[in-house]
Design a protein around this motif. Structure first.
Motif, PDB file in Angstrom:
ATOM      1  N   ASP A 198     -63.964  52.753 -30.329  1.00 54.82           N
ATOM      2  CA  ASP A 198     -64.471  51.532 -31.292  1.00 54.82           C
ATOM      3  C   ASP A 198     -63.749  50.507 -31.052  1.00 54.82           C
ATOM      4  N   ALA A 199     -62.786  50.442 -30.284  1.00 52.36           N
ATOM      5  CA  ALA A 199     -62.023  49.141 -29.988  1.00 52.36           C
ATOM      6  C   ALA A 199     -62.541  48.256 -28.595  1.00 52.36           C
ATOM      7  N   VAL A 200     -63.079  49.409 -27.904  1.00 52.44           N
ATOM      8  CA  VAL A 200     -63.273  48.658 -26.441  1.00 52.44           C
ATOM      9  C   VAL A 200     -64.817  49.059 -25.979  1.00 52.44           C
ATOM     10  N   SER A 201     -65.816  47.977 -25.971  1.00 53.45           N
ATOM     11  CA  SER A 201     -67.112  48.522 -25.564  1.00 53.45           C
ATOM     12  C   SER A 201     -67.281  48.810 -24.056  1.00 53.45           C
ATOM     13  N   LEU A 202     -68.165  49.596 -23.917  1.00 54.11           N
ATOM     14  CA  LEU A 202     -68.382  50.208 -22.397  1.00 54.11           C
ATOM     15  C   LEU A 202     -69.719  49.576 -22.075  1.00 54.11           C
ATOM     16  N   LYS A 203     -70.437  48.823 -22.875  1.00 53.47           N
ATOM     17  CA  LYS A 203     -71.875  48.235 -22.605  1.00 53.47           C
ATOM     18  C   LYS A 203     -71.730  47.587 -21.206  1.00 53.47           C
ATOM     19  N   GLY A 204     -72.771  47.973 -20.551  1.00 54.18           N
ATOM     20  CA  GLY A 204     -72.763  47.209 -19.083  1.00 54.18           C
ATOM     21  C   GLY A 204     -72.187  48.198 -18.022  1.00 54.18           C
ATOM     22  N   ALA A 223     -69.783  60.057 -23.276  1.00 54.38           N
ATOM     23  CA  ALA A 223     -71.147  60.371 -22.909  1.00 54.38           C
ATOM     24  C   ALA A 223     -72.071  60.449 -24.223  1.00 54.38           C
ATOM     25  N   LYS A 224     -71.199  60.990 -25.293  1.00 56.06           N
ATOM     26  CA  LYS A 224     -72.081  61.005 -26.690  1.00 56.06           C
ATOM     27  C   LYS A 224     -72.607  59.546 -26.817  1.00 56.06           C
ATOM     28  N   ARG A 225     -71.717  58.427 -26.633  1.00 55.27           N
ATOM     29  CA  ARG A 225     -72.090  57.027 -27.141  1.00 55.27           C
ATOM     30  C   ARG A 225     -72.859  56.328 -26.253  1.00 55.27           C
ATOM     31  N   TYR A 226     -72.709  56.579 -24.973  1.00 56.34           N
ATOM     32  CA  TYR A 226     -73.203  55.985 -23.796  1.00 56.34           C
ATOM     33  C   TYR A 226     -74.198  56.828 -23.042  1.00 56.34           C
ATOM     34  N   ASP A 227     -75.539  56.943 -23.012  1.00 58.75           N
ATOM     35  CA  ASP A 227     -76.232  58.018 -22.562  1.00 58.75           C
ATOM     36  C   ASP A 227     -76.706  58.077 -21.051  1.00 58.75           C
ATOM     37  N   THR A 228     -76.248  56.612 -20.385  1.00 53.27           N
ATOM     38  CA  THR A 228     -76.653  56.740 -18.889  1.00 53.27           C
ATOM     39  C   THR A 228     -75.424  56.459 -18.100  1.00 53.27           C
ATOM     40  N   LEU A 229     -74.245  56.223 -18.870  1.00 55.95           N
ATOM     41  CA  LEU A 229     -73.074  56.027 -17.839  1.00 55.95           C
ATOM     42  C   LEU A 229     -72.740  57.218 -17.136  1.00 55.95           C
ATOM     43  N   ASP A 273     -66.878  51.032 -11.594  1.00 52.66           N
ATOM     44  CA  ASP A 273     -66.449  49.694 -12.240  1.00 52.66           C
ATOM     45  C   ASP A 273     -65.445  49.339 -13.130  1.00 52.66           C
ATOM     46  N   THR A 274     -65.184  50.772 -13.854  1.00 54.94           N
ATOM     47  CA  THR A 274     -64.355  50.797 -14.822  1.00 54.94           C
ATOM     48  C   THR A 274     -63.374  51.996 -14.810  1.00 54.94           C
ATOM     49  N   ILE A 275     -62.236  51.983 -14.993  1.00 57.25           N
ATOM     50  CA  ILE A 275     -61.367  53.086 -14.812  1.00 57.25           C
ATOM     51  C   ILE A 275     -60.701  53.183 -16.338  1.00 57.25           C
ATOM     52  N   SER A 276     -60.226  54.500 -16.763  1.00 54.71           N
ATOM     53  CA  SER A 276     -59.501  54.449 -18.132  1.00 54.71           C
ATOM     54  C   SER A 276     -58.322  55.278 -17.620  1.00 54.71           C
ATOM     55  N   LEU A 277     -57.188  54.852 -18.415  1.00 56.16           N
ATOM     56  CA  LEU A 277     -56.025  55.844 -18.464  1.00 56.16           C
ATOM     57  C   LEU A 277     -55.694  56.085 -19.782  1.00 56.16           C
ATOM     58  N   ILE A 278     -55.761  57.365 -20.049  1.00 51.39           N
ATOM     59  CA  ILE A 278     -55.893  57.783 -21.553  1.00 51.39           C
ATOM     60  C   ILE A 278     -54.475  58.616 -21.743  1.00 51.39           C
TER      61      ILE A 278
END
Ligand SMILES: C[S@@+](CC[C@H](N)C(=O)[O-])C[C@H]1O[C@@H](n2cnc3c(N)ncnc32)[C@H](O)[C@@H]1O
Length: 377
Positions: A198-204, A223-229, A273-278
């Motif tokens: 909700d806080a960070v968009s992964l659009k693009g 994957a539920k929010r971004y179907d082509t990523l 192009d984007t990395i996450s550390l959760i």
């Protein structure tokens, strides 16, 4: 002599007037202030707040007992009276009465007119919040570690929690233990994923790599929010089978790559192009974090982004969740620490990132976010 204030405390008074704290600490002043119309409400509030601190351990133990005796799940099926709860939990009626009254006072249950107990909204939230009851159940380990708090803060204890999460030492993990830990992490991940996404968009974003992604719960939510990523999960080998299973179950096998390895000793896969550390950095010491951030910086293309999401310290303004809970938890684990967003930002800048945003999340007791940007070429 033991009662006389330390020199630095005396120094807080100005000139001939005692400091406000010196006044407040006097019993005569307390008695007067508790009756004086302009101060009595504040005195009562402060008194109640102090008493809540004193009683906090009892409150937590009531919560733990309620969860361990499965009272929330039982009451979800319908209100029950004390006798019935006593029978199914093997707690004598008189003691169950004490527990239920305590749980009522803490807002977890309420007694209806027909003397049956029902869950309150807070009690129902215990059932609804994924991973919360599992978290509460494993708190007995943390509480044992904190049983002698002075020895704990002096560093004279050997906390059990350090053994509960052995993976952080980078050693071999017993598969059964890995499963227990993974289950707890995956359950609580749902709230973290919600607040992060909700806080960070992964659009693009074309490919996201989740480092220390566990069994893939975060990527499954992405994957539920971004179907082509496209998705890559990087984690230690013992965690991989469960991630494979989760992605297959969610129909994500074609979109995901799973890379087994250690960010301590292996190089990181390229291509995201984007990395996450959760919830990864707080498990590790500054040197490990600095090396990991440098590896991530190198693995990202120009213009790439790093998203860091985990519970953080309040920094200059300590918070109850960050500084009076997560900081103690990570201290007991012994390998990492709870950092503030500003500290994480500084580490990212040192690793080479050009700019770092501190992103506001909905609930800082669930997670906070920092996003670091690599310069465009
Ligand atoms: C606290 S868990 C967080 C898991 C997941 N990101 C989440 O929030 O639910 C930390 C994760 O980092 C992984 N990890 C720890 N050390 C690692 C290492 N050296 N290389 C790769 N992953 C590691 C663990 O296996 C674990 O899955």
């Amino acid at each position: 002599m033991a009662d006389s204030p330390a020199p630095e405390e005396q120094a807080t008074g100005t000139g001939l007037l005692p400091s406000l704290n010196n006044l407040i600490a006097k019993r005569g002043f307390q008695k007067w202030a508790a009756r004086f119309p302009f101060t009595r409400r504040r005195v009562r509030r402060e008194g109640e707040a102090l008493f809540d601190l004193l009683a906090g351990f009892c409150h937590s133990q009531v919560l733990l007992a309620v969860v361990k005796l499965d009272i929330p799940a039982r009451l979800m099926r319908g209100p029950m009276d004390c006798g019935a709860l006593s029978a199914v939990t093997d707690v004598p009626v008189a003691r169950m009465e004490v527990l239920l009254r305590a749980a009522t006072a803490l807002g977890l249950v309420r007694r209806k007119r027909n003397k049956r107990y029902a869950l309150t909204q807070r009690g129902a939230a215990l059932v609804g919040a994924p991973g919360l009851q599992e978290m509460i159940r494993h708190h007995d380990v943390l509480y044992r570690d904190l049983a002698d708090p002075v020895a704990f803060f002096r560093g004279e204890t050997s906390p059990e929690l350090a053994g509960f999460w052995p993976y952080v030492f980078g050693g071999d993990v017993d598969p059964a233990l890995a499963r227990t830990y993974s289950e707890l992490m995956a359950q609580s991940q749902l709230l973290v994923a919600d607040d992060t996404l909700d806080a960070v968009s992964l659009k693009g974003v074309r490919r996201l790599m989740d480092i220390g992604g566990g069994t893939g719960a975060f990527l499954a939510e992405v994957a539920k929010r971004y179907d082509t990523l496209e998705l890559t999960l990087f984690d230690l080998p013992p965690v991989v089978p469960e991630a494979t299973e989760r992605f297959a179950k969610n129909g994500l096998t074609a979109r995901t790559k799973i890379e087994a390895g250690s960010f301590r000793t292996d190089s990181l896969p390229m291509g995201a192009d984007t990395i996450s550390l959760i919830r990864v950095l707080y498990d590790h010491a500054d040197e490990t974090v600095a090396r990991l951030l440098t590896k991530i910086f190198e693995a990202l293309p120009a213009g790439g982004r790093l998203i860091i999401s985990e519970p953080m310290s309040g920094g200059e303004t300590p918070t109850k969740a960050g500084d009076a809970y997560f900081a103690l938890y990570t201290l007991a684990m012994g390998t990492g620490k709870t950092r503030s967003a500003a500290q994480i930002k500084a580490l990212c800048l040192t690793a080479g990132f050009q700019s770092v945003d501190l992103v506001r999340t909905r609930r800082s007791f669930i997670t906070s976010c920092v996003v670091a940007h690599k310069a465009q070429e």
